[in-house]
Design an enzyme around this catalytic site. Structure first.
Site, PDB file in Angstrom:
ATOM      1  N   ASP A  25       1.025  -1.228  -0.023  1.00  0.00           N
ATOM      2  CA  ASP A  25       0.050  -0.135  -0.143  1.00  0.00           C
ATOM      3  C   ASP A  25       0.820   1.260  -0.043  1.00  0.00           C
ATOM      4  OD1 ASP A  25      -2.519   1.519   0.480  1.00  0.00           O
ATOM      5  OD2 ASP A  25      -3.248  -0.328   1.522  1.00  0.00           O
TER       6      ASP A  25
ATOM      7  N   ASP B 251      -3.184   4.735  -2.321  1.00  0.00           N
ATOM      8  CA  ASP B 251      -4.347   5.260  -1.511  1.00  0.00           C
ATOM      9  C   ASP B 251      -4.705   6.740  -1.992  1.00  0.00           C
ATOM     10  OD1 ASP B 251      -5.629   4.697   1.065  1.00  0.00           O
ATOM     11  OD2 ASP B 251      -4.806   6.743   1.595  1.00  0.00           O
TER      12      ASP B 251
ATOM     13  N   GLU C 215      -6.055   4.106  -6.127  1.00  0.00           N
ATOM     14  CA  GLU C 215      -7.599   4.235  -5.532  1.00  0.00           C
ATOM     15  C   GLU C 215      -7.971   5.903  -5.876  1.00  0.00           C
ATOM     16  OE1 GLU C 215      -9.764   3.959  -1.203  1.00  0.00           O
ATOM     17  OE2 GLU C 215      -8.072   5.089  -1.412  1.00  0.00           O
TER      18      GLU C 215
ATOM     19  N   HIS D 215     -11.372  -3.470   2.752  1.00  0.00           N
ATOM     20  CA  HIS D 215     -11.350  -2.935   4.342  1.00  0.00           C
ATOM     21  C   HIS D 215     -12.112  -1.725   4.524  1.00  0.00           C
ATOM     22  CE1 HIS D 215      -8.518  -0.410   2.189  1.00  0.00           C
ATOM     23  NE2 HIS D 215      -8.516   0.265   3.216  1.00  0.00           N
ATOM     24  N   ASP D 216     -12.667  -0.845   3.599  1.00  0.00           N
ATOM     25  CA  ASP D 216     -13.505   0.268   3.654  1.00  0.00           C
ATOM     26  C   ASP D 216     -15.028  -0.017   3.605  1.00  0.00           C
ATOM     27  OD1 ASP D 216     -11.053   1.700   4.241  1.00  0.00           O
ATOM     28  OD2 ASP D 216     -10.966   2.330   2.226  1.00  0.00           O
TER      29      ASP D 216
HETATM   30  C1  NOJ Z   1      -8.551   4.965   1.895  1.00  0.00           C
HETATM   31  C2  NOJ Z   1      -8.330   3.990   2.648  1.00  0.00           C
HETATM   32  O1  NOJ Z   1      -8.616   2.853   1.946  1.00  0.00           O
HETATM   33  C3  NOJ Z   1      -8.823   4.119   3.698  1.00  0.00           C
HETATM   34  O2  NOJ Z   1      -8.844   2.919   4.709  1.00  0.00           O
HETATM   35  C4  NOJ Z   1      -8.026   5.521   4.632  1.00  0.00           C
HETATM   36  O3  NOJ Z   1      -8.640   5.613   5.832  1.00  0.00           O
HETATM   37  C5  NOJ Z   1      -8.101   6.629   3.716  1.00  0.00           C
HETATM   38  N1  NOJ Z   1      -7.806   6.448   2.334  1.00  0.00           N
HETATM   39  C6  NOJ Z   1      -7.142   7.655   4.038  1.00  0.00           C
HETATM   40  O4  NOJ Z   1      -5.906   6.937   4.010  1.00  0.00           O
END
Ligand code: NOJ
Length: 564
Positions: free
Chosen positions: A113, A215, A268, A340-341
């Site tokens: 990551d 990210d 992302e 994970h989100d």
């Molecule tokens: C996206 C990530 O997937 C998430 O888990 C994170 O809180 C935010 N970006 C900030 O880095």
């Protein structure tokens, strides 16, 4: 079919020219929650190493690790204080090197990551930057003088509630943080920042890693001067600033150009449009291999993600199809429903009670049979579900906790109603420990887990799933094999059928005279009518029910046919 969905009849690349990741499947590990080897209640590198054979058996090609760098862990490692090391909670560099070698020994790749929109406020760069207005690193972050009456420079809000600016008493100025106050945003317009990041990326590639998941990478380019009122420009003003393509192309040149190896880059990108994604992933532009877009996981958000709407199947199908068509001629999709989100897909889009096996496998088939690179998030391959903890005290995620506090304390909403939103959409749904077996804490840890295990672990765990004749794992294994062995799965042209049907998700993939047809009844009721015979022509390749010639699909029944 609506205009928006018109397939412009694009022919994809010949298989021989296709990039390696067109037939690859990625598995995401959230290290804190995967497996704990030392009994401190937090997953670690040792835990990952002890389950590599499991992943090899599943058949995945790439492992993406959520951040394991030193971090104060305000956002579970997405707040990094040192990019070049491993947090002791997860292990050390020697253990990392051993993990990397063991991943490679099994023919898999490891992707890290990359969190470079922001650092931790404990990163030495930020500590220096904050120390005085004339520090050489002052301009590495976004500092602004207060507005009238000492207010923040503009009205931007942080993704984790509250203003996106925090006053730092040392210099009396505000710094920008699009996430938590402990996650200050780096200023990518400063070339020194960019060079420092590229050097760090090169050092991980030198170490042997196989690429990066980046990210919120479209947030690095901001329209920071166009910030107020009508001048804010498109969107929120902090995504996709005008320099974004230059930054991505420069990163590619500085980090990957001339380097031998098969790498993977995935960016992302909240808010990215399909037209923009086609640019980012056009191989000729040398920016990124693929992006994570958010449209399909935003369709069921109301005023905020914590005010969910009912699933609208036609809207979801049409949206996924739009991305299939939009990236058919140029570019490439990444395919995901879980990470994970996000809440667990079987709870969000399926039925995690009576039809857990059927709906988990239905969505797996629908996702993995699309054109793109599928991502499997830990636990998805056994159909793990959302959780409902009794009180906000049981939750650990900064986003859910801040949202709860703001909604209850500032907007006077009832705790029970706010918790309902957290149950449906909170990120901790995905972060409860991996359920390996039915022993205490699901075999995740011998200690006390950092977040409670989902109470359904005695029946829902890897061991039980793998013993069952209705194993979700086995179904994923078949899908992954199919992507490896069948070029139609990897590269065939996509066409959505019956876009407006409220229950049926059906589409074809075609290539070299072969047609694959997916028919899936995404509902608790039998399909309202018999399927037309052309949708069930050919050989049945895969199904989540015992084989049947019935033309009325049973609840959550999904079938894949192949015809030449
Ligand atoms: C996206 C990530 O997937 C998430 O888990 C994170 O809180 C935010 N970006 C900030 O880095």
């Amino acid at each position: 079919m609506t205009d928006e969905l018109q397939n412009t009849s694009v022919t994809s690349n010949p298989a021989s020219d296709a990039a390696w990741w067109t037939s690859a499947v990625v598995y995401q590990i959230y290290p804190r929650s995967f497996a704990d080897s030392n009994g401190d209640g937090i997953g670690d590198i040792g835990g990952i190493r002890s389950h590599l054979d499991y992943l090899a058996e599943l058949g995945v090609d790439v492992i993406w690790l959520s951040p394991i760098y030193p971090s104060p862990q305000h956002d579970n490692g997405y707040d990094i204080r040192d990019y070049e090391n491993i947090d002791p909670v997860f292990g050390d560099l020697d253990q990392f090197d051993a993990l990397l070698a063991e991943v490679h020994d099994r023919g898999m790749k490891l992707v890290m990551d990359l969190v470079v929109n922001h650092t931790s406020d404990e990163h030495p760069w930020f500590i220096e930057s904050a120390s005085s207005t004339d520090n050489p690193k002052r301009d590495w972050y976004w500092w602004r003088t207060p507005g009238a009456n000492g207010t923040p420079p503009n009205a931007w809000v942080s993704a984790f509630s509250g203003p996106a600016w925090t006053m730092d008493a040392t210099t009396g100025e505000y710094y920008l943080h699009l996430f938590a106050a402990q996650q200050p945003d780096l200023n990518w317009e400063n070339p020194e920042v960019r060079q420092a990041v590229y050097a760090m990326m090169r050092s991980w590639l030198d170490r042997g890693v196989d690429g990066f998941r980046m990210d919120v990478i479209n947030l690095i380019a901001k329209r920071i001067e166009l910030i107020d009122g009508d001048e804010r420009g498109e969107g929120l003003g902090f995504t996709m600033g005008p320099q974004i393509h230059d930054f991505m192309a420069e990163m590619h040149r500085e980090v990957f150009a001339g380097r031998e190896g098969n790498f993977l880059t995935v960016g992302e990108m909240p808010g990215v449009s399909v037209e923009e994604a086609a640019l980012f992933t056009d191989p000729a532009r040398k920016e990124l291999d693929m992006v994570f877009q958010f449209e399909h996981v935003s369709l069921d958000s109301g005023e905020s993600k914590f005010d969910p709407l009912e699933r609208d199947l036609p809207a979801l199908k049409k949206n996924l199809a739009k991305w299939q068509y939009g990236l058919a001629a140029t570019g490439w999709n990444s395919l995901y429903l879980d990470n994970h989100d996000q809440p667990r897909l079987v709870s969000r889009f399926g039925n995690d009670a009576e039809f857990r096996y059927e709906s988990a496998t239905l969505w797996a088939l629908v996702l993995h049979l699309q054109r793109g690179t599928p991502y499997v998030y830990q636990g998805e391959e056994i159909g793990m579900t959302n959780v409902r903890f009794g009180s906000i005290e049981d939750y650990r995620d900064i986003e859910s906790i801040n949202h709860y506090r703001e909604a209850v304390d500032e907007f006077d909403r009832s705790p029970a109603s706010v918790l309902e939103g957290v149950y449906a959409r909170g990120r901790d749904n995905a972060r409860t420990p991996m359920q390996w077996d039915d022993t205490e804490h699901a075999g995740f840890t011998a200690g006390t887990p950092w977040i409670a295990v989902n109470p359904n672990y005695p029946v829902l765990n890897v061991l039980a799933d793998r013993k069952s004749h209705r194993s979700v794992f086995d179904f994923y294994q078949r899908l992954i094999e199919l992507r490896h062995s069948d070029p139609v799965v990897a590269l065939g042209d996509f066409e959505l059928l019956e876009p407006d049907h409220p229950q049926l998700f059906a589409f074809t993939r075609q290539r070299d005279g072969v047609t694959l047809t997916v028919v899936a009844n995404a509902s608790d009721e039998p399909l309202s009518e018999a399927l037309p015979p052309q949708l069930t022509a050919g050989d049945l390749v895969l199904s989540n029910y015992p084989v049947s010639d019935e033309l009325v699909l049973r609840p959550w029944e999904a079938r894949l046919y192949r015809t030449r």
